[in-house]
Design an enzyme around this catalytic site. Structure first.
Site, PDB file in Angstrom:
ATOM      1  N   GLU A 221       0.842  -1.196   0.000  1.00 30.90           N
ATOM      2  CA  GLU A 221       0.000   0.000   0.000  1.00 30.90           C
ATOM      3  C   GLU A 221       0.877   1.246   0.000  1.00 30.90           C
ATOM      4  O   GLU A 221       1.926   1.291   0.656  1.00 30.90           O
ATOM      5  CB  GLU A 221      -0.915  -0.009   1.227  1.00 30.90           C
ATOM      6  CG  GLU A 221      -1.966   1.072   1.259  1.00 30.90           C
ATOM      7  CD  GLU A 221      -3.022   0.823   2.328  1.00 30.90           C
ATOM      8  OE1 GLU A 221      -3.432  -0.342   2.504  1.00 30.90           O
ATOM      9  OE2 GLU A 221      -3.410   1.780   3.015  1.00 30.90           O
TER      10      GLU A 221
ATOM     11  N   ASP B 232       0.155   5.279   0.652  1.00 29.20           N
ATOM     12  CA  ASP B 232      -0.906   6.147   1.165  1.00 29.20           C
ATOM     13  C   ASP B 232      -0.550   7.624   1.118  1.00 29.20           C
ATOM     14  O   ASP B 232       0.540   8.028   1.554  1.00 29.20           O
ATOM     15  CB  ASP B 232      -1.201   5.832   2.638  1.00 29.20           C
ATOM     16  CG  ASP B 232      -1.795   4.460   2.849  1.00 29.20           C
ATOM     17  OD1 ASP B 232      -2.360   3.905   1.897  1.00 29.20           O
ATOM     18  OD2 ASP B 232      -1.706   3.941   3.977  1.00 29.20           O
TER      19      ASP B 232
ATOM     20  N   GLU C 247      -2.911  10.511   2.786  1.00 29.65           N
ATOM     21  CA  GLU C 247      -4.163  10.752   3.497  1.00 29.65           C
ATOM     22  C   GLU C 247      -4.153  12.176   4.055  1.00 29.65           C
ATOM     23  O   GLU C 247      -3.155  12.619   4.627  1.00 29.65           O
ATOM     24  CB  GLU C 247      -4.346   9.746   4.636  1.00 29.65           C
ATOM     25  CG  GLU C 247      -4.493   8.316   4.149  1.00 29.65           C
ATOM     26  CD  GLU C 247      -4.633   7.322   5.281  1.00 29.65           C
ATOM     27  OE1 GLU C 247      -5.453   6.395   5.160  1.00 29.65           O
ATOM     28  OE2 GLU C 247      -3.902   7.465   6.288  1.00 29.65           O
TER      29      GLU C 247
END
Length: 291
Positions: free
Chosen positions: A104, A106, A108
């Protein structure tokens, strides 16, 4: 009227799926390239596929994902974040594989009280292991206009950009024993959800549901990538579509980009796992030694 057999139907469907995936590399349309993943109507594709609006209320958030997985890509996404009191909300732009042992990447955006800055929370997971957080404050208001955020993932490095400025680099250091994201294809995800247990000042500031629904907007994305189909990448070494573009072959930032990265991390990064000795009393992760 006779109906086609399942096998015959699949012969028709598979080329259509492949064509859709290949078009995704060349053009941008949310209707064609993304599926609404969750939210029970809170995620909407608008303006003939040009804009996505994600919504969050006290009952649910929302999210979408690409129809096609990728095995290396560069994606640019224009995002306009929740204005005003966005405390407790998390607007996410990320890549992820499937399963518990996922990879993953990310980006955010953690909301905050009115006039307080958003936190850009970044992380990288390899085979289910994360704990590689770096956090930044933006040098502009991300709620007044759309701004471009970019993830480049190739065999050599991962680079995250804000408005063309690199903010984070994670290199392939497998030769030094650091796992790298090169074994699983990933899809692109956009989501908006409630993270008030941790998102704003460690969870001390909660979501004010009287101001919901909260809304984030996405548009004008551009993908250059290697589609993963039938267990093979469209950029595999034996394919005529082997990628020759700069994003795929990028091994090092140029000197100007390195200076921008250093400046952004000095002025705007306020947390890095590579500086947190309380979490790593016996020594920092190996990649923290890379300069």
């Amino acid at each position: 009227m006779s109906t086609p057999s399942n096998s015959t139907t699949m012969l028709y469907l598979v080329p259509l799926i492949i064509m859709s995936c290949m078009r995704f590399v060349l053009a941008a349309n949310f209707h064609r390239d993304f599926d609404i993943l969750w939210g029970n109507g809170r995620g909407s594709i608008l303006s003939n596929g040009k804009i996505v609006r994600l919504s969050l209320d006290e009952y649910s958030g929302s999210g979408i994902q690409t129809k096609c997985p990728y095995f290396f890509l560069r994606i640019d996404m224009q995002i306009k974040l929740i204005p005003g009191n966005s405390a407790g909300t998390v607007t996410a732009f990320y890549l992820a594989s499937e399963g518990d042992k996922r990879d993953e990447i990310d980006i955010e955006f953690l909301g905050n009280l009115t006039d307080e800055p958003y936190t850009v929370h970044t992380n990288i997971f390899t085979k289910g292991n994360g704990s590689r957080e770096q956090q930044f404050h933006l040098w502009f208001d991300p709620t007044r206009n759309f701004h471009t955020y970019t993830i480049t993932w190739n065999p050599f490095m991962i680079v995250m950009y804000v408005e063309g400025t690199p903010i984070r680099v994670f290199k392939n250091m497998e030769s030094n024993g650091v796992p790298y994201l090169k074994d699983m294809p990933m899809r692109v995800y956009l989501s908006l959800w409630d993270g008030d247990q941790w998102a704003t000042r460690g969870g001390t500031v909660k979501t004010n549901w009287s101001e919901s629904p909260f809304k984030a907007w996405f548009r004008n994305y551009k993908v250059r990538g290697c589609v993963w189909m039938n267990g093979e990448s469209s950029c595999s070494s034996g394919s005529s579509n082997t990628v020759k573009h700069d994003w795929y072959n990028l091994k090092e930032l140029d000197s100007s980009s390195k200076e921008m990265l250093k400046l952004v991390q000095h002025k705007h990064m306020f947390y890095s796992y590579c500086n947190d000795s309380s979490r790593f009393p016996h020594g920092f992760p190996l990649e923290c030694d890379e300069k």
